[in-house]
Design a protein around this motif. Sequence first.
Motif, PDB file in Angstrom:
ATOM      1  N   GLU A  90       0.992  -1.283   0.074  1.00 38.86           N
ATOM      2  CA  GLU A  90      -0.074  -0.112   0.057  1.00 38.86           C
ATOM      3  C   GLU A  90       0.877   1.286  -0.047  1.00 38.86           C
ATOM      4  O   GLU A  90       0.418   2.234  -0.591  1.00 38.86           O
ATOM      5  CB  GLU A  90      -0.934   0.056   1.353  1.00 38.86           C
ATOM      6  N   GLN A  91       1.862   1.348   0.792  1.00 38.18           N
ATOM      7  CA  GLN A  91       2.737   2.332   0.918  1.00 38.18           C
ATOM      8  C   GLN A  91       4.012   2.665  -0.393  1.00 38.18           C
ATOM      9  O   GLN A  91       4.216   3.729  -0.860  1.00 38.18           O
ATOM     10  CB  GLN A  91       3.485   2.457   2.152  1.00 38.18           C
ATOM     11  N   HIS A  92       4.302   1.536  -0.870  1.00 35.06           N
ATOM     12  CA  HIS A  92       5.305   1.523  -1.890  1.00 35.06           C
ATOM     13  C   HIS A  92       5.147   0.919  -2.960  1.00 35.06           C
ATOM     14  O   HIS A  92       5.774   1.382  -4.045  1.00 35.06           O
ATOM     15  CB  HIS A  92       6.740   0.941  -1.048  1.00 35.06           C
ATOM     16  N   ILE A  93       4.426   0.055  -3.161  1.00 35.94           N
ATOM     17  CA  ILE A  93       4.275  -0.729  -4.546  1.00 35.94           C
ATOM     18  C   ILE A  93       3.131  -0.270  -5.330  1.00 35.94           C
ATOM     19  O   ILE A  93       3.323   0.260  -6.372  1.00 35.94           O
ATOM     20  CB  ILE A  93       4.043  -2.371  -4.487  1.00 35.94           C
ATOM     21  N   VAL A 113      -7.761   0.984 -11.702  1.00 31.80           N
ATOM     22  CA  VAL A 113      -8.838   0.000 -11.326  1.00 31.80           C
ATOM     23  C   VAL A 113      -8.198  -1.267 -10.433  1.00 31.80           C
ATOM     24  O   VAL A 113      -8.661  -1.693  -9.749  1.00 31.80           O
ATOM     25  CB  VAL A 113      -9.672  -0.222 -12.359  1.00 31.80           C
ATOM     26  N   ARG A 114      -7.034  -1.560 -11.008  1.00 35.68           N
ATOM     27  CA  ARG A 114      -6.505  -2.944 -10.410  1.00 35.68           C
ATOM     28  C   ARG A 114      -5.967  -2.613  -9.002  1.00 35.68           C
ATOM     29  O   ARG A 114      -6.050  -3.422  -8.210  1.00 35.68           O
ATOM     30  CB  ARG A 114      -5.403  -3.327 -11.370  1.00 35.68           C
ATOM     31  N   ALA A 174      -9.232  -3.024  -2.243  1.00 37.53           N
ATOM     32  CA  ALA A 174     -10.518  -3.596  -1.622  1.00 37.53           C
ATOM     33  C   ALA A 174     -10.260  -5.083  -0.945  1.00 37.53           C
ATOM     34  O   ALA A 174     -10.794  -5.426  -0.206  1.00 37.53           O
ATOM     35  CB  ALA A 174     -11.668  -3.594  -2.838  1.00 37.53           C
ATOM     36  N   ASN A 175      -9.600  -5.656  -1.863  1.00 40.49           N
ATOM     37  CA  ASN A 175      -9.041  -7.177  -1.267  1.00 40.49           C
ATOM     38  C   ASN A 175      -8.432  -7.150   0.343  1.00 40.49           C
ATOM     39  O   ASN A 175      -8.824  -7.867   0.699  1.00 40.49           O
ATOM     40  CB  ASN A 175      -8.307  -7.971  -2.205  1.00 40.49           C
ATOM     41  N   ASN A 206      -8.464  -8.499   5.850  1.00 41.61           N
ATOM     42  CA  ASN A 206      -8.540  -7.910   6.806  1.00 41.61           C
ATOM     43  C   ASN A 206      -9.722  -8.001   7.983  1.00 41.61           C
ATOM     44  O   ASN A 206      -9.656  -8.389   9.012  1.00 41.61           O
ATOM     45  CB  ASN A 206      -7.870  -6.575   6.949  1.00 41.61           C
ATOM     46  N   LYS A 207     -10.657  -7.710   7.336  1.00 39.00           N
ATOM     47  CA  LYS A 207     -12.264  -8.160   7.796  1.00 39.00           C
ATOM     48  C   LYS A 207     -12.301  -9.489   8.257  1.00 39.00           C
ATOM     49  O   LYS A 207     -12.928  -9.655   9.285  1.00 39.00           O
ATOM     50  CB  LYS A 207     -13.371  -7.515   6.989  1.00 39.00           C
TER      51      LYS A 207
END
Length: 153
Positions: A61-64, A72-73, A79-80, A85-86
Motif C-alpha cells: 500500500e505504501q510503496h508498490i 482500477v487494479r 478492496a481485497n 483484514n475484515k
Amino acid sequence: MRSTPVETNALKTLSLEHLQVLQVCENIRIGLKKNVEKDRIRRYTNWFKQEYLDLHFDLEEQHIFPLLGSNVRVKKALANHRRINKLLSCDCDNERVLNLLEEELSTYIRFEERVLYKEIALHATPEDLVHIEKLHDRISFSEDEWQDKFWLP
C-alpha cells in the motif's frame, strides 16, 4: 509505460512469498477438512496476519501500489486487502469465515501474480524496484516458526 517488464529480485522474492501464502491457504483447507478445532486454525491465521500479512500489505500500500497511481487494479487490490483484514479480524472462528478467508486470500494472491505484479514490472523503474527490495528485506515469513502444525498427518 515500458514495453517489457523490468527483471528484479524484488518481484521475484514477493512471488516466492506468494507461494508461501498459498501454502497457508492449503493449511487452512486441510485443517477444515480434518475437522481441526477452529480456534487452532484461528490462532494460526492470527499469527500469520501479525507476523507477515500486515507488514506485506503495508509494503504494497505504501510503496508498490503507488507506482501504478490510482487505477482500477490498485483499487481492486485495496478492496481485497480490506476484505481479507475484515475476515482476519472477525471475532468468530466459524468454518464459514475460515473458508471465506482461505478463498479470498488465495484468489487475491493469484490476481497479484497474474495481473498486478506484471503491470508493476512494466511501470516501475529499476530504482523503484531496488527501493522495494530494500524495504522488503525487513519482512520475513517462515511457517517453521509456528509450532502447531495441525495440517500434518
